[in-house]
Structure formats: structure tokens, C-alpha cells
Write a protein that holds these residues in place. Structure first.
Motif, PDB file in Angstrom:
ATOM      1  N   ARG A 188      93.655 -38.952 -32.876  1.00 27.89           N
ATOM      2  CA  ARG A 188      92.613 -37.788 -32.112  1.00 27.89           C
ATOM      3  C   ARG A 188      92.002 -38.372 -30.696  1.00 27.89           C
ATOM      4  O   ARG A 188      92.298 -37.482 -29.896  1.00 27.89           O
ATOM      5  CB  ARG A 188      91.653 -36.919 -33.025  1.00 27.89           C
ATOM      6  N   TYR A 189      91.938 -39.429 -30.299  1.00 27.48           N
ATOM      7  CA  TYR A 189      90.871 -40.131 -29.232  1.00 27.48           C
ATOM      8  C   TYR A 189      92.135 -39.246 -28.202  1.00 27.48           C
ATOM      9  O   TYR A 189      92.148 -39.430 -26.499  1.00 27.48           O
ATOM     10  CB  TYR A 189      90.797 -40.975 -28.835  1.00 27.48           C
ATOM     11  N   LEU A 190      93.599 -40.550 -28.555  1.00 25.41           N
ATOM     12  CA  LEU A 190      94.585 -39.992 -27.447  1.00 25.41           C
ATOM     13  C   LEU A 190      94.890 -38.828 -27.329  1.00 25.41           C
ATOM     14  O   LEU A 190      95.390 -38.424 -25.971  1.00 25.41           O
ATOM     15  CB  LEU A 190      96.012 -41.465 -27.956  1.00 25.41           C
ATOM     16  N   ALA A 191      95.353 -37.951 -28.155  1.00 25.88           N
ATOM     17  CA  ALA A 191      95.607 -37.035 -28.022  1.00 25.88           C
ATOM     18  C   ALA A 191      94.926 -36.027 -26.676  1.00 25.88           C
ATOM     19  O   ALA A 191      95.574 -35.092 -26.798  1.00 25.88           O
ATOM     20  CB  ALA A 191      96.358 -36.045 -29.482  1.00 25.88           C
TER      21      ALA A 191
ATOM     22  N   ASN B 297      86.034 -34.402 -34.540  1.00 31.65           N
ATOM     23  CA  ASN B 297      87.098 -33.628 -33.834  1.00 31.65           C
ATOM     24  C   ASN B 297      86.741 -32.830 -32.991  1.00 31.65           C
ATOM     25  O   ASN B 297      86.541 -31.998 -32.983  1.00 31.65           O
ATOM     26  CB  ASN B 297      87.557 -32.986 -35.316  1.00 31.65           C
ATOM     27  N   THR B 298      85.117 -32.581 -33.537  1.00 27.37           N
ATOM     28  CA  THR B 298      84.277 -31.990 -32.604  1.00 27.37           C
ATOM     29  C   THR B 298      84.231 -32.152 -31.218  1.00 27.37           C
ATOM     30  O   THR B 298      84.200 -30.927 -30.400  1.00 27.37           O
ATOM     31  CB  THR B 298      83.103 -31.299 -33.408  1.00 27.37           C
ATOM     32  N   PHE B 299      84.511 -33.113 -30.982  1.00 24.82           N
ATOM     33  CA  PHE B 299      84.634 -33.946 -29.523  1.00 24.82           C
ATOM     34  C   PHE B 299      85.987 -33.492 -29.349  1.00 24.82           C
ATOM     35  O   PHE B 299      86.474 -33.256 -27.789  1.00 24.82           O
ATOM     36  CB  PHE B 299      83.893 -35.762 -29.168  1.00 24.82           C
ATOM     37  N   THR B 300      87.210 -33.893 -30.292  1.00 25.23           N
ATOM     38  CA  THR B 300      88.325 -34.310 -29.262  1.00 25.23           C
ATOM     39  C   THR B 300      89.135 -32.244 -29.122  1.00 25.23           C
ATOM     40  O   THR B 300      90.339 -32.123 -28.873  1.00 25.23           O
ATOM     41  CB  THR B 300      89.050 -34.522 -29.887  1.00 25.23           C
TER      42      THR B 300
END
Lengths: 198, 189
Positions: free
Chosen positions: A84-87, B26-29
Motif C-alpha cells: 500500500r505504501y508503494l502504491a 489504509n486510511t493514510f494510503t
């Protein structure tokens, strides 16, 4: 002294990719450019370090029968965070790596280190082991991607290193090229290890 | 018995903890991922229709998994349409976007969004030489593939050594043009 030994063993003597031959799937798949390799190394190092710390902390409370399932849950949590961070922050890299980031969940280096090391050692040793193994994985991927990118595209990290006279060897950025380079490097690592043992 | 309860408890605890952490993360990304998608869409619309994001607006006419149509407006005047199409390439799906003039007479520009064709052969559908020839081709849905260089607006030159990829792109464009035309005739003005 002991910690130092745990740290450096993964670099060469017990290199996870070339000596233990683990995690070959990302090694073959994402080493067509140095940039992709660096992204993969960062993701694997993050997951390996995170899961080693957690697994080492919880090792005494997890019943033996469900240890693998618990480790996988821990690993999958870190992998999903990395993905998720990379996306979110590196969309180009995320697209280039494609399914290989989620696939870190089943990377044998990670589960292998939890089972063989972190679940039997303290936090400090596990951190050293995880860092050392990440460096070993990094050395392997950088070597692979350097050879493949220079010969396959004439560039290194996107910079042109070979002149116009050079015709890129297309095969090097195709899967077949990965196997050629991998074979030579496995041979090289093991030949050196053997020579120094004797 | 006791042992099995402990097993269930430990595994459930870690699964719940994991779900909680990921939900929080997930709320951050999520917002960033959505922003990236939007930025990319606007960039693509700019490339294929010459939309100026400062003065022009766009509206979604149709949005499906493998097919999207956008209308680009400059004030109230229709400036162009942009169509996203998808189809099978040589190895995997090819996804592309192209701009069409408001009267559907010609294609403005073509851009490949996703492809996994063979590097050096099929992947040349992303090259400037190939893509630039699409400018001004007829948006009738009846384009044909030819082997030689062509100025004819009804013909597109194939890439030598990559006939399958060239055919795939052509088919996607033809199919999408016809589909978009029908939708606009029925629904949009």
C-alpha cells in the motif's frame, strides 16, 4: 562478537539467494533494471526486519502447532503495508513491480528466517540476522540487475553507461537472461566459498 | 482441549490485530492512491486530447472495467472525446487511451496505458515512431493494418516483427470507436 557474526553471515557465506537458493522468484523476475531491484530490496528488508522483530517477541506465546500460520499472518501484515505504501507514494515503481510485492508473503527467505532463526533467538540477534540477510539479498539483486541492465539496455539506474555503438542484448531483460546471469553468479559464489573453505 | 483453545485464541488474536493495523494504515494510503489515479487520468487526457486542465473540464460518460468514455469540455463547447479500451495482446492485456475529435472524424492521439509485450518487439507499440502515426487517422472503426509506410487515413502501418501486437492495438481501437459512437448517439448529445 556473536551479534556481528549473525550480521555478516548473510552477506556472502550464507547468502540467501546464491548459497541457500531461496527467494529466487523475485531475483529472476524484477532484476531487469536496477531501479526495480532497489524497490524490491527495500520492500523485502522492511518485511524481513518487521516480521523478525515481532516473531522473536511472540515466540514464547505461540503454540507450536499454529506457529507457521501465525508467522504468515505477521508477514502478510507487513507485506500489505509495504504494498500500500508503494502504491501511494511510488506509483511508477509499484506498477513496475506488479504482483511481486504481494508475492513477498511467500518469499522463502522471510518465512525461512522466521522458522530457522527468529522463532529460536532473542530480539537483538533476530534484528542482526534480518539486517544481514537483507544485505545479502540486496547484494544478490544489485549484482543481477547491474549485469542485466547494462547488457540488456546499456544503462545503469537509467543512466547511459555504454555508447551508441552498443547494441543492447535484448535477451538479458527477458526471463531467459535472468537464468543465464543467475547460473553464473551461483557458480561464482559457490566456487569462492569452496576455495576459502579449503 | 486446553491446548486447542489456546491455539484458536492466539491465531484469532493475531488475525484481529493484523486486520486492525491494516485498516488503520489504509486510511493514510487510500487517499493518496486515489489522488495518484486521478492525476494519471488527467495527464493521459492531456496527452491524447490536448486538454488544458486549467480551463477545460471533463465528464465521465461511461466507466466500465475495460471501457471508458470521457467528454472534454471547453466551457460548454465539446472539445474532444477520450476513449479507454482494453483487449488481448500477445502475452497479456493491452490497455490504451485515445482522443477523438468531437465529430468522430479523426483520432487525435493514442497512448498505451498498460502492456506486457515482448521487449524490443511488441513493446515497440509504446515507441514514438509507432504512436505518432495515429494522429489524424479516421475514427470510423474500420482501420486496416498494412505492412508499408502509409499516409492513407484508413490504414495503419504494422511494426515489423510484431504483427500480433499491432493487430491487437488496431482491433482495440476499432472496437472501442464503434462502441463509444453508439453510446454517444444514444445517451450523450
Amino acid at each position: 562478537m556473536n551479534l556481528w557474526k549473525e550480521f555478516i553471515k548473510g552477506w556472502w557465506k550464507e547468502n540467501p539467494v546464491f548459497v541457500m537458493v531461496l527467494g529466487t522468484c523475485p531475483t529472476l523476475a524484477v532484476t531487469n533494471s536496477v531501479r526495480n531491484a532497489i524497490g524490491m530490496i527495500a520492500a523485502v528488508a522492511f518485511v524481513l526486519l518487521g516480521s523478525s522483530i515481532i516473531v522473536s517477541l511472540i515466540r514464547k506465546m505461540v503454540p507450536n502447532q499454529v506457529r507457521i500460520a501465525t508467522f504468515i499472518v505477521v508477514i502478510a501484515t507487513f507485506v500489505t503495508m509495504a504494498d500500500r505504501y508503494l502504491a501511494a507514494y511510488y506509483p511508477d515503481l509499484s506498477r513496475a513491480l506488479g504482483p511481486y510485492v504481494p508475492l513477498i508473503v511467500v518469499n522463502c527467505i522471510i518465512l525461512g528466517r522466521q522458522e530457522a532463526f527468529a522463532s529460536k533467538h532473542g530480539v537483538l540477534e533476530s534484528i542482526m540476522d534480518a539486517l544481514g540477510m537483507s544485505i545479502g539479498f540486496g547484494i544478490a539483486l544489485i549484482l543481477m540487475s547491474t549485469v542485466r541492465e547494462i547488457l540488456g539496455s546499456g544503462t545503469w539506474l537509467g543512466m547511459k553507461v555504454l555508447g551508441h555503438w552498443f547494441i543492447p542484448w535484448q535477451v538479458m531483460i527477458l526471463p531467459a537472461g535472468a537464468f543465464f546471469v543467475f547460473g553464473f553468479l551461483v557458480w561464482g559464489f559457490n566456487a569462492v566459498n569452496k576455495a576459502f573453505k579449503g | 482441549m486446553k491446548e486447542s483453545i489456546r491455539m484458536i485464541a492466539v491465531l484469532t488474536f493475531f488475525a484481529l490485530l493484523s486486520g486492525g493495523i491494516l485498516g488503520w494504515f489504509n486510511t493514510f494510503t487510500e487517499k493518496r492512491v486515489e489522488e495518484n489515479r486521478l492525476k494519471e487520468l488527467i495527464h493521459s487526457l492531456q496527452t491524447v486530447t490536448g486538454m488544458d486542465p486549467r480551463t477545460d473540464t471533463y465528464e465521465i460518460i461511461k466507466k466500465e472495467k475495460d471501457f471508458e468514455v470521457y467528454r472534454i469540455l471547453s466551457g460548454t463547447e465539446i472539445k474532444a472525446y477520450a476513449i479507454v479500451g482494453e483487449g488481448n495482446g500477445y502475452q497479456d492485456k493491452i490497455r490504451l487511451i485515445f482522443g477523438v475529435s468531437p465529430d468522430f472524424s479523426k483520432i487525435l492521439a493514442l497512448k498505451i496505458l498498460e502492456e506486457k509485450e515482448t521487449p524490443g518487439l511488441g513493446a515497440r507499440i509504446e515507441s514514438k515512431e509507432y504512436l505518432s502515426q495515429w494522429k489524424g487517422k479516421a475514427a470510423t472503426g474500420s482501420l486496416k493494418l498494412v505492412k508499408t509506410s502509409t499516409q492513407n487515413p484508413y490504414e495503419v502501418q504494422a511494426i515489423s516483427g510484431a504483427t500480433i501486437s499491432s493487430t491487437a492495438v488496431l482491433k482495440i481501437v476499432n472496437k472501442s470507436v464503434l462502441r463509444a459512437k453508439k453510446i454517444i448517439k444514444e445517451g450523450g448529445k
